[in-house]
Design a protein around this motif. Sequence first.
Motif, mmCIF file in Angstrom:
data_model
loop_
_atom_site.group_PDB
_atom_site.id
_atom_site.type_symbol
_atom_site.label_atom_id
_atom_site.label_comp_id
_atom_site.label_asym_id
_atom_site.label_seq_id
_atom_site.Cartn_x
_atom_site.Cartn_y
_atom_site.Cartn_z
ATOM 1 N N GLU B 118 -11.840 -0.955 10.262
ATOM 2 C CA GLU B 118 -11.776 -2.062 9.299
ATOM 3 C C GLU B 118 -11.971 -3.415 9.979
ATOM 4 N N LYS B 177 4.925 -8.055 6.118
ATOM 5 C CA LYS B 177 5.099 -9.445 6.510
ATOM 6 C C LYS B 177 5.645 -9.548 7.916
ATOM 7 N N ALA B 178 5.200 -10.593 8.619
ATOM 8 C CA ALA B 178 5.717 -10.851 9.970
ATOM 9 C C ALA B 178 7.212 -11.096 9.900
ATOM 10 N N GLY B 179 7.893 -10.838 10.989
ATOM 11 C CA GLY B 179 9.337 -10.989 11.028
ATOM 12 C C GLY B 179 10.019 -9.649 11.075
ATOM 13 N N TYR B 183 6.112 -4.597 11.656
ATOM 14 C CA TYR B 183 4.853 -5.287 11.379
ATOM 15 C C TYR B 183 4.104 -5.362 12.694
ATOM 16 N N ASP B 269 6.083 -12.548 -3.750
ATOM 17 C CA ASP B 269 5.520 -13.291 -2.624
ATOM 18 C C ASP B 269 5.710 -14.794 -2.797
ATOM 19 N N GLY B 271 8.780 -17.935 -3.802
ATOM 20 C CA GLY B 271 10.162 -18.267 -4.134
ATOM 21 C C GLY B 271 10.318 -18.831 -5.529
ATOM 22 N N CYS B 272 9.212 -18.920 -6.280
ATOM 23 C CA CYS B 272 9.276 -19.461 -7.631
ATOM 24 C C CYS B 272 9.695 -18.411 -8.643
ATOM 25 N N PHE B 298 3.757 -25.696 -9.422
ATOM 26 C CA PHE B 298 2.531 -24.906 -9.305
ATOM 27 C C PHE B 298 1.544 -25.158 -10.433
ATOM 28 N N LYS B 301 -4.446 -22.619 -11.633
ATOM 29 C CA LYS B 301 -4.481 -21.163 -11.808
ATOM 30 C C LYS B 301 -3.646 -20.528 -10.701
ATOM 31 N N GLN B 302 -2.748 -19.667 -11.093
ATOM 32 C CA GLN B 302 -1.864 -19.028 -10.133
ATOM 33 C C GLN B 302 -2.145 -17.533 -10.082
ATOM 34 N N ARG B 303 -2.199 -17.022 -8.855
ATOM 35 C CA ARG B 303 -2.304 -15.575 -8.665
ATOM 36 C C ARG B 303 -1.237 -15.198 -7.649
ATOM 37 N N LYS B 304 -0.220 -14.475 -8.074
ATOM 38 C CA LYS B 304 0.870 -14.114 -7.173
ATOM 39 C C LYS B 304 1.098 -12.600 -7.247
ATOM 40 N N LYS B 305 2.054 -12.143 -6.451
ATOM 41 C CA LYS B 305 2.207 -10.694 -6.294
ATOM 42 C C LYS B 305 3.680 -10.316 -6.305
ATOM 43 N N GLU B 319 2.057 -2.481 -6.222
ATOM 44 C CA GLU B 319 1.853 -3.935 -6.318
ATOM 45 C C GLU B 319 1.531 -4.313 -7.754
#
Lengths: 407, 535
Positions: B118, B177-179, B183, B269, B271-272, B298, B301-305, B319
């Motif tokens: 990939e 996610k990192a942390g 990961y 993804d 905090g809103c 915000f 146009k919003q695209r969140k997950k 998801e």
Amino acid sequence: MKFVLWLFALSITVAAAMSRPEDAWTVVIGGQTDGYLAPCGCVKPMSGGIKRKACAVHGLRKSTDKLLVLDNGGFSKGQGRQDEMKAEAMAEALKSLGVDAINLTSRERALGLGMLASLHRLSGEKFVASGSQPDGLPVPRWLDKGPFLVGGIDPASDPGWATAVRELVQEAKDASLAPIVMTTDGIEGARALAKAHPDLRLVVYAERSNPPVQALREGDCLLVTSGEKGKALVSVRWNGTRFEGYTVSDLGPQVGEDDEVSAIYRRYLDRVAQEKLLDMVPRTNDDAFVGSEACASCHTQEYEVWKTTGHAHAYDTLEEVHHHVDPDCVSCHVVGLQSTKGFKSRELTPLFANVGCESCHGPGRDHASSPAEHPYHKAGEDSCLSCHDPENSPTFDFPTYWDKIEH
Amino acid sequence: MTAVLFLTALLASQDEPLSGPLPGSTPEFSKTVYAAVDALNAGRFDEAAALANKLPHKAPVIKVDTTSLSESEKVTYAEAVDGAIKGWETAVQGLKFKADGKPDILITFKKSLPPDPETKYPKGLVLFTSDEPGEPRIEAVIATTRLNPPVSVEAGHIRSEVMYAIGQWIGLADQPKAGSVMYRVDTLAQLPPAVDTLSRRIAPDNFVLGDRLRQAAAAKQKVELARPEIWIEEKRLDVGRISQGDQPITQFTVVNRSQATLQYSVRPDCGCFALQYNPIVGPGQSTVVTVGMDSTLFPGKQRKKLVVYSNDPERATTEIEFLADVTPAYEVWSEDGTAGYPLYMDQNGGKTTLYFTFDPDSPFTIQDAKISGAQGSVEWQAWEGKLPDARVDSDPKKGYKIDLSFLPVQVPGRTMVTLTLVTDRKAFETVHLNVFIQNGIAVQPASLYWGQIEQKPNRAFVILSRPGKEFTVKSVTTSHKSFTAKTETMPSGDIKLIVEFNGDFPIGQIAQTVTVETDDPEYPKLTIPITGVVR
């Protein structure tokens, strides 16, 4: 079992090598940073920042010299002095990481000719404007690199954008190059562009959100966005005939920070300090504060609890990373930055450094001088949210955070 | 007495129902657990014991094959491996790695590994999992170089990879996610040295499962462990067009299609989001997850997950895309579309008008307004109509007309003024807008910043402007001979101040000035900083 797996891995390598044409390119997409130079916030890990982006791009450059780095503009959020300095730092950083083309948008034009000329110079003269040219500063209409011809448009402010795209596509066709357009339009505009010009191979559009998990495609044209604030590195691969291999990598702390861009960022902070921007923050009210020590005489237990929390050292944490000069950061780390009678500096107003009682409970001078006549109210979740907003404190949830400071 | 207590505890633990793998476990771990349970319940206890023995236990043997390493690498990497082992031993109570015996985990090294199909990067790590009794359960082959051309890794990279490999052996799934210690990337990334909270939560549970199944196999006992099955129909939540500040609430349903208890968690993804849900769904039951989103910060146009993690061994993650088209709560317009450009003042001060407009279905009431940063006044009145300049926008609008008046300002040049509006909208109680006023001649940008330049000729310019009142430059001087300056008058009447650098400047900071003398008696002299770094 082990041998089977090794054989499988080897076959993938061979297959990959056979399918990878000699003219494979990687294109990195950025833009809409809105002045977001470095992750800011009280939650670790935060994502993004120009230092990490530069490190990531240099890392990519080590693995291939066929790299095209694009930026869709949108350096700054406003037109104040700090916005100008951020834009200059961003332009320098983009030059350092080897940007090839930057879309000249109305946001950069709104900064004025002098600032625009500065940004163009600091970026290594990488702005492109395929539609109307800025008065007094000719910039290239498009960039010709490798197998690509790259242009940039801002449809909302430039009536000549449609003609520009037509000319770009024709020019690319004449030169047997793959046309790419960067646009400040959203996904609908990008899709319409791709439909109107089937020869387009890549459209970089603007979107105020995270980049999508999968890139969208319209015919043979890939539609991609870097999302906002540069929190992820978005790249695609050119296989000689079309774009594929869309990758979004979070620019988290695992990425590392580029030394040269770190120096650029430090210079930005030094300039902010030199011009004393913190002194110029508009003071929009006259709220009167006393400092947390004044509360201690009556609210001893609460004061002792407060001293053990991160709030009591919030300004110290800024000083450690030299962000105590940055108006963007300071307001949430001191008491009363918006007040004529609030924080000015650690030297002048030491009692207002750090997040104190009055940061949440409000100005306390009246209450401190006459508690019975001026009762104080309890602070609730709302008082947290002005600083622990989704941008700076994305994992904030009141019960968990309250647990750490309960008093 | 100790034996009695131990036996009591063992019997007590065996009476408790067995929970399945937690969300965040690898599919291989989950499948092995269920295969062992199937074997136990079918009476195939030897098979069950063999399967249970593949599950993690607290006295694993880890071996490191350093034959391919140089002497210095052996020393450096040995420390890194030790660091990784200690990290896990600290995170999981009772976990103690051993070096002798048949290895459960084998760490080997190679100079480089084949590329990932990939990303095309050479892989940093390849894991082999074996079911053969004579082989290590996990073999981690770690590349000692990364990227192309190859760059040697450091001890921190080795430590990260070993921690990840151990986590895989424990049965922990990759984290996006990192942390997290789970990961990883194939580049020169170093992960945090300590085991993260989520991994610390799941790992002990996996050890407990392994122990319980081994005990059950030894005792030739059946166990009850049904398989949860999650079903979510809605993969996309689209709240459509909303106004900024709205807090839409939407829902999706989590269905448990099995006879086992389903456990799940939802992670957004952003905090809103505010989520309400019951993380446990009984057999055959369904539950609603309520999703609230705060659109205040915000617009657009919003695209969140939203990611749903579950203990369904076949569907560990699901998801859900969240879409919203957030129209700005308000917009601010100047009369001629030049909001942000300076309002020029003269000896009488200056006036300007702004239009604060909103969606008529979501009106604002301005309760108060004031300016800070300059002396002046502000008046506002309700307004409806079209903007004076149709080129700006020709649609009819509703809102407020705000008239700003400024007294003559003492500070020359460009000043940012803040207009603060107090409104009745909770999400926008105070709205701050910036207006720029200019007194006399302004320099744009305010300093000539070179950035980092080399000791060779260079050229830059700033713009001097005073709209509506032309002026002449009488002289231009610089504070250092390496810089020369001249001016050009532009067709607009603005003056371009061009500064040439001849390259002959010592390496280090530039802190110079250019001084402009004008024929304007109010502003006879301008001093403009020249800054940068010469390398």
